[in-house]
Design a protein around this motif. Structure first.
Motif, PDB file in Angstrom:
ATOM      1  N   UNK A 101      11.064  15.648  -3.895  1.00 38.93           N
ATOM      2  CA  UNK A 101      11.128  14.194  -3.859  1.00 38.93           C
ATOM      3  C   UNK A 101      12.547  13.692  -4.086  1.00 38.93           C
ATOM      4  N   UNK A 102      12.999  12.705  -3.313  1.00 38.02           N
ATOM      5  CA  UNK A 102      14.293  12.068  -3.584  1.00 38.02           C
ATOM      6  C   UNK A 102      14.178  11.182  -4.822  1.00 38.02           C
ATOM      7  N   UNK A 155       9.704   5.505  -1.007  1.00 42.50           N
ATOM      8  CA  UNK A 155       8.249   5.713  -1.032  1.00 42.50           C
ATOM      9  C   UNK A 155       7.824   7.093  -1.506  1.00 42.50           C
ATOM     10  N   UNK A 156       8.705   8.069  -1.435  1.00 36.75           N
ATOM     11  CA  UNK A 156       8.400   9.402  -1.949  1.00 36.75           C
ATOM     12  C   UNK A 156       9.231   9.723  -3.189  1.00 36.75           C
ATOM     13  N   UNK A 170      26.858  11.504  -4.937  1.00 36.16           N
ATOM     14  CA  UNK A 170      25.812  10.759  -4.247  1.00 36.16           C
ATOM     15  C   UNK A 170      24.518  11.560  -4.333  1.00 36.16           C
ATOM     16  N   UNK A 171      23.670  11.195  -5.280  1.00 36.21           N
ATOM     17  CA  UNK A 171      22.500  12.015  -5.577  1.00 36.21           C
ATOM     18  C   UNK A 171      21.172  11.360  -5.176  1.00 36.21           C
ATOM     19  N   UNK A 172      21.222  10.171  -4.607  1.00 34.03           N
ATOM     20  CA  UNK A 172      20.005   9.379  -4.434  1.00 34.03           C
ATOM     21  C   UNK A 172      18.955  10.049  -3.557  1.00 34.03           C
ATOM     22  N   UNK A 173      19.387  10.702  -2.479  1.00 31.08           N
ATOM     23  CA  UNK A 173      18.419  11.233  -1.524  1.00 31.08           C
ATOM     24  C   UNK A 173      18.400  12.762  -1.466  1.00 31.08           C
ATOM     25  N   UNK A 176      14.584  16.853  -4.567  1.00 33.25           N
ATOM     26  CA  UNK A 176      14.445  17.284  -5.948  1.00 33.25           C
ATOM     27  C   UNK A 176      15.074  16.347  -6.949  1.00 33.25           C
ATOM     28  N   UNK A 177      15.891  15.404  -6.482  1.00 25.50           N
ATOM     29  CA  UNK A 177      16.525  14.461  -7.401  1.00 25.50           C
ATOM     30  C   UNK A 177      15.490  13.618  -8.133  1.00 25.50           C
ATOM     31  N   UNK A 178      14.333  13.395  -7.503  1.00 26.24           N
ATOM     32  CA  UNK A 178      13.298  12.583  -8.118  1.00 26.24           C
ATOM     33  C   UNK A 178      12.391  13.331  -9.072  1.00 26.24           C
ATOM     34  N   UNK A 179      12.601  14.622  -9.237  1.00 22.24           N
ATOM     35  CA  UNK A 179      11.759  15.403 -10.142  1.00 22.24           C
ATOM     36  C   UNK A 179      11.902  14.917 -11.577  1.00 22.24           C
TER      37      UNK A 179
END
Length: 376
Positions: A197-198, A202-203, A241-244, A247-250
């Protein structure tokens, strides 16, 4: 002499990975006394990773009082591996969902500060590498609390440190890493991350995992916007730049924070455990490997322990047998990913409670029956 490698994950709520390996070995030895057995307790980066790696390497578990998700003190733990140079942390031990009662779950205020404190404590031990499992979080702060615990400053427009939680990121104006713990420059940080997930969208962290942490629909929208703002400040002040990044959204965006502030590498949890336990070395001259976990189903192929073990075994043409407490109707897809045969350890109709209570005996008996057929 024939050699069998025993490399199971834990059977959740029933057996640790080491207990499972012991049960399998005990059953096999009843029939195969002259076979060499090598036990390698496994995990996939989630719950139980610290214990499995500590047991597999002859390390030890340490305990520490740290800041919990809601700011209170909790008793957390981490592992020091047998090499004396590697620490293993499960972020859930300090910042996990299970530490917060359902009625009090609130990602608007929950913090990863305690995870940062565990990292600092590990650094105090002089480690050269830190493995961090980032599943099961109660947080949605993008790792803000983590970096604050390590000396980073997240400041509002008046130069005041912002408070804990995902809501506070709305007021972030500037990031100052002048006092970030310098020891971080001398350690390798590997992150066990099995989602892609970013950070936002939405994800992203908020949309996908926010509801289970207590976020309402309105809060999810706010948290997502706050993380997007957070990412823009990181890009400007930290230069990353880590937004997308997958795994950044973990773990509520902790993946993003680890990428941005600790220059971490995100890796499959099972692969990290295999590397740390030196499973490949054990498999090179093996005749068979037995793996397993509590349940095998269609999700097993997505980086779960039995598949990671199987893929490693196939590099050396070693046959793979998996044992499981439960099998769903769609488990057969694992045959396409390196597992040669699967057996349920449950001998008949019983309640879940009975299955969990009798896990050791059921696993031992299944292994014993398997050995009768093998007859090395």
């Amino acid at each position: 002499m024939k050699k069998v490698v025993i490399a199971p994950d834990s059977f959740k709520e029933s057996l640790t990975a080491l207990e499972a390996a012991n049960a399998i070995e005990e059953g096999l030895k009843e029939v195969l006394p002259n076979v060499e057995f090598v036990k390698v307790p496994m995990a996939d980066g989630g719950e139980g990773t610290v214990q499995s790696l500590v047991e597999a390497t002859g390390g030890k578990i340490e305990y520490a009082a740290v800041t919990g998700p809601l700011g209170d003190k909790v008793k957390a733990f981490y592992g020091l591996l047998g090499d004396g140079k590697t620490a293993v942390i499960e972020m859930a031990a300090a910042s996990g969902l299970e530490l917060v009662p359902i009625t009090k779950r609130d990602p608007m205020i929950a913090t990863t500060f305690g995870t940062g404190e565990l990292i600092s404590i590990a650094l105090d031990k002089g480690v050269e590498r830190i493995i961090i499992g980032i599943g099961g979080s109660a947080t949605n702060d993008g790792g803000a609390g983590m970096v604050q615990a390590l000396g980073g400053r997240l400041l509002d427009g008046d130069g005041v440190e912002i408070p804990f939680g995902g809501a506070a990121l709305a007021n972030l104006s500037r990031i100052d890493l002048t006092n970030l713990d310098q020891r971080l420059h001398h350690v390798v940080v590997d992150v066990a991350c099995d989602v892609d997930n970013p950070l936002t969208g939405p994800k992203g962290a908020s949309a996908i995992y926010g509801p289970q942490k207590g976020a309402t629909k309105e809060q999810i929208e706010l948290l997502d916007a706050h993380l997007a703002h957070y990412a823009s400040v990181i890009k400007r002040d930290v230069g990353k730049d880590i937004q997308y990044i997958p795994g950044a959204g973990a773990a509520g965006g902790l993946g993003a924070g680890l990428l941005a502030f600790l220059s971490a590498d995100l890796k499959r949890g099972g692969d990290l455990v295999i590397e740390a336990t030196k499973l490949a070395e054990a498999l090179q001259d093996a005749d068979l490997v037995i793996t397993g976990e509590g349940g095998i189903n269609h999700q097993t192929i997505h980086g779960k322990t039995p598949i990671c073990v199987a893929k490693t075994a196939k590099q050396y043409d070693v046959p793979v047998i998996a044992l499981a407490g439960s099998l769903t109707n769609d488990y057969t897809n694992v045959y396409e990913h390196g597992i040669d045969a699967i057996f349920s350890i449950v001998p008949g109709v019983m309640t879940l409670e009975e299955a969990l209570q009798n896990g050791y005996e059921n696993l031992k008996n299944t292994a014993r029956n398997l050995a009768v057929v093998m007859r090395f």
